[in-house]
Scaffold this active site. Structure first.
Site, short mmCIF file in Angstrom:
data_model
loop_
_atom_site.label_atom_id
_atom_site.label_comp_id
_atom_site.label_asym_id
_atom_site.label_seq_id
_atom_site.Cartn_x
_atom_site.Cartn_y
_atom_site.Cartn_z
CE1 TYR A 56 -4.01 1.90 0.08
CE2 TYR A 56 -3.07 2.73 2.02
CZ TYR A 56 -4.07 2.65 1.17
OH TYR A 56 -5.13 3.86 0.93
CB VAL A 158 -16.41 1.88 -2.83
CG1 VAL A 158 -16.43 3.10 -3.61
CG2 VAL A 158 -15.51 2.13 -1.82
NE ARG A 178 -12.81 -11.30 -7.05
CZ ARG A 178 -11.86 -11.48 -6.41
NH1 ARG A 178 -10.52 -11.75 -7.09
NH2 ARG A 178 -11.75 -11.51 -5.30
CE1 TYR A 243 -13.38 2.77 -7.86
CE2 TYR A 243 -13.26 2.60 -5.46
CZ TYR A 243 -13.94 2.21 -6.71
OH TYR A 243 -14.75 1.27 -6.53
N GLY A 244 -8.47 2.26 -7.06
CA GLY A 244 -8.24 1.15 -6.29
C GLY A 244 -7.28 0.35 -7.27
N GLY A 245 -6.52 -0.87 -6.91
CA GLY A 245 -5.51 -1.62 -7.63
C GLY A 245 -5.76 -3.13 -7.07
CG PHE A 269 -11.11 9.67 -5.73
CD1 PHE A 269 -11.76 10.96 -5.59
CD2 PHE A 269 -11.23 8.82 -4.41
CE1 PHE A 269 -12.38 11.34 -4.55
CE2 PHE A 269 -11.87 9.26 -3.38
CZ PHE A 269 -12.45 10.69 -3.38
N1 NAP Z 1 -8.68 5.61 -3.49
C1 NAP Z 1 -9.49 5.94 -2.25
O1 NAP Z 1 -9.38 6.58 -1.43
C2 NAP Z 1 -10.09 4.50 -1.75
C3 NAP Z 1 -11.07 4.59 -0.83
C4 NAP Z 1 -11.80 3.67 -0.54
C5 NAP Z 1 -11.66 2.47 -0.93
N2 NAP Z 1 -10.62 2.25 -2.04
C6 NAP Z 1 -10.79 1.04 -2.61
O2 NAP Z 1 -11.96 0.69 -3.37
C7 NAP Z 1 -12.05 -0.59 -3.54
C8 NAP Z 1 -13.25 -1.20 -3.03
O3 NAP Z 1 -13.08 -1.22 -1.60
P1 NAP Z 1 -14.44 -1.87 -0.82
O4 NAP Z 1 -14.17 -1.41 0.72
O5 NAP Z 1 -15.54 -1.27 -1.52
O6 NAP Z 1 -14.21 -3.39 -0.64
P2 NAP Z 1 -15.21 -4.51 -0.45
O7 NAP Z 1 -16.25 -4.13 0.15
O8 NAP Z 1 -14.10 -5.12 0.56
O9 NAP Z 1 -15.42 -5.60 -1.54
C9 NAP Z 1 -14.27 -5.81 -2.46
C10 NAP Z 1 -15.07 -6.14 -3.92
O10 NAP Z 1 -13.71 -6.16 -4.85
C11 NAP Z 1 -13.95 -7.18 -5.50
N3 NAP Z 1 -12.64 -7.89 -5.97
C12 NAP Z 1 -11.76 -8.07 -5.01
N4 NAP Z 1 -10.59 -8.44 -5.96
C13 NAP Z 1 -10.79 -8.33 -6.98
C14 NAP Z 1 -10.39 -8.39 -8.36
N5 NAP Z 1 -9.08 -8.85 -8.49
N6 NAP Z 1 -10.95 -8.37 -9.42
C15 NAP Z 1 -12.33 -7.89 -9.47
N7 NAP Z 1 -12.85 -7.64 -8.60
C16 NAP Z 1 -12.34 -7.91 -7.25
C17 NAP Z 1 -14.62 -8.29 -4.67
O11 NAP Z 1 -15.36 -9.18 -5.16
P3 NAP Z 1 -15.26 -10.93 -4.72
O12 NAP Z 1 -16.51 -10.90 -3.97
O13 NAP Z 1 -15.52 -11.74 -6.04
O14 NAP Z 1 -14.04 -11.11 -3.93
C18 NAP Z 1 -15.77 -7.28 -3.71
O15 NAP Z 1 -16.80 -7.07 -4.62
C19 NAP Z 1 -10.74 -1.18 -2.68
O16 NAP Z 1 -9.73 -1.27 -4.11
C20 NAP Z 1 -10.18 -0.01 -1.88
O17 NAP Z 1 -8.92 -0.16 -1.64
C21 NAP Z 1 -10.10 3.40 -2.44
#
Ligand code: NAP
Length: 332
Positions: A56, A158, A178, A243-245, A269
């Site tokens: 991270y 999100v 996915r 916004y995510g990887g 973002f």
């Molecule tokens: N930039 C920012 O400021 C910021 C802020 C908040 C969150 N984020 C990012 O937003 C993203 C989502 O966060 P969240 O809290 O909403 O997640 P979450 O509720 O924990 O859920 C993660 C989701 O991503 C899917 N996923 C995981 N790995 C994947 C992959 N390799 N390919 C496709 N889908 C995948 C999961 O699907 P499955 O159920 O199939 O595993 C699940 O639907 C994360 O990357 C997080 O780091 C960024």
């Protein structure tokens, strides 16, 4: 107090999880602008997983207590924070200090939100990150006057907030998942457009929907080839916001014709940067707006279960195996 601590980062997820150790340590005492919070609950977000893997953006001095987010009650204050004693707060701790996965945590006053009394404590634990992220992302789509947005990782939290906010603004959402089973889950929850990324004609379906609904903004949380495919499928003048990887892979497949001849752009973002650009009054307004949505029951983070500090490894394995089922809350 009891806390979770890591001594090293480990890219291998199993080893990283096994590196989470329960330790006894001092709860610390707050500095002038800090408070000590008795933790009620803390979630595990994808950024926490990336943090313990050392992949991270935030790298802390080790050993460190992980956990970027959590909620609880202020039990001790510093010279400039006396007014916060006894307040229920949500915190977002990304400084080089111990995090939230502990019975108590110290947090700077700028990194906490004082909650309204009616806020549910479990929902408060997941309040500071995802709802604000969705809000910030939606601001981009609204500024662009998009009629429709595309998003991947659509089973996540999100994405769920993006759907709610888009509906409130009359915007269509093209959701990409996915896992095949997530298609039905989202459709049953009311999502109109849900695409499975491994369908043979996925790209064709996506291009068709983007053109039909005039999707001019896309939110990418995955990277890898999927991000490129989404970018290529968007209509001219569109923006892909990364916004995510989650895939851990660089963006691939990008058709250079898009930026050169179709005026398409890619941006990023980051919640902290977005927040830092707001003045305090605007942030308060947004926080109040979002809290009212939670209190009214319109917004809710899906929580699949909870675990304790002692059983954290088992709890987090359950979350990683099925992230779309909702957050796991860590309780002291
Ligand atoms: N930039 C920012 O400021 C910021 C802020 C908040 C969150 N984020 C990012 O937003 C993203 C989502 O966060 P969240 O809290 O909403 O997640 P979450 O509720 O924990 O859920 C993660 C989701 O991503 C899917 N996923 C995981 N790995 C994947 C992959 N390799 N390919 C496709 N889908 C995948 C999961 O699907 P499955 O159920 O199939 O595993 C699940 O639907 C994360 O990357 C997080 O780091 C960024």
């Amino acid at each position: 107090m009891k806390a979770i601590q890591i001594a090293t980062y480990n890219k291998n997820i199993i080893r990283a999880l096994l590196g989470l150790k329960t330790v006894e340590k001092s709860a610390g005492s707050p500095g002038d602008d800090e408070v000590l919070v008795k933790m009620h609950a803390a979630p595990c977000n994808p950024s926490d997983i990336a943090f313990i893997q050392g992949t991270y953006n935030i790298v802390k001095s080790l050993p460190a207590v992980p956990g970027f987010e959590g909620a609880g009650t202020v039990v001790e204050t510093g010279k400039n924070t006396g007014h916060l004693l006894g307040k229920k707060v949500s915190a977002f701790v990304q400084r080089d200090t111990d995090g939230t996965w502990a019975e108590f945590f110290v947090v700077h006053r700028d990194d906490l939100i004082v909650l309204k009394d009616e806020m549910d404590p479990d929902q408060a634990a997941c309040f500071t990150v995802n709802p604000f992220t969705a809000y910030g992302l939606m601001e981009i789509a609204l500024l662009r006057e998009s009629k429709a947005v595309v998003q991947n990782a659509a089973g996540g939290q999100v994405a769920a907030f993006v759907r709610l906010m888009a509906a409130e603004n009359g915007m269509e959402v093209i959701n990409i998942v996915r896992k095949k089973e997530s298609v039905d889950v989202l459709r049953q929850a009311g999502a109109r457009h849900v695409l499975y990324e491994n369908d043979e004609d996925f790209e064709q379906q996506l291009r068709g929907l983007c053109a039909e609904l005039q999707a001019t903004t896309a939110f990418d949380a995955v990277g890898g080839p999927l991000a490129g495919t989404i970018f290529n499928s968007l209509v001219p003048d569109a923006e892909l916001v990364i916004y995510g990887g989650l895939s851990g892979k660089p963006v691939e497949n990008l058709d250079v014709m898009g930026p050169i001849f179709q005026n398409k752009i890619i941006s990023g973002f980051n919640l902290i940067d977005w927040k830092n650009e707001l003045d305090a009054e605007d942030f308060e307004k947004i926080s109040g707006f979002l809290q009212d949505k939670f209190i009214g029951g319109t917004y809710k983070t899906k929580i699949q279960g909870s675990t304790t500090l002692d059983k954290i490894v088992k709890g987090l394995r359950g979350y990683i195996a099925n992230m779309s089922a909702g957050k796991i809350l860590i309780r002291p």
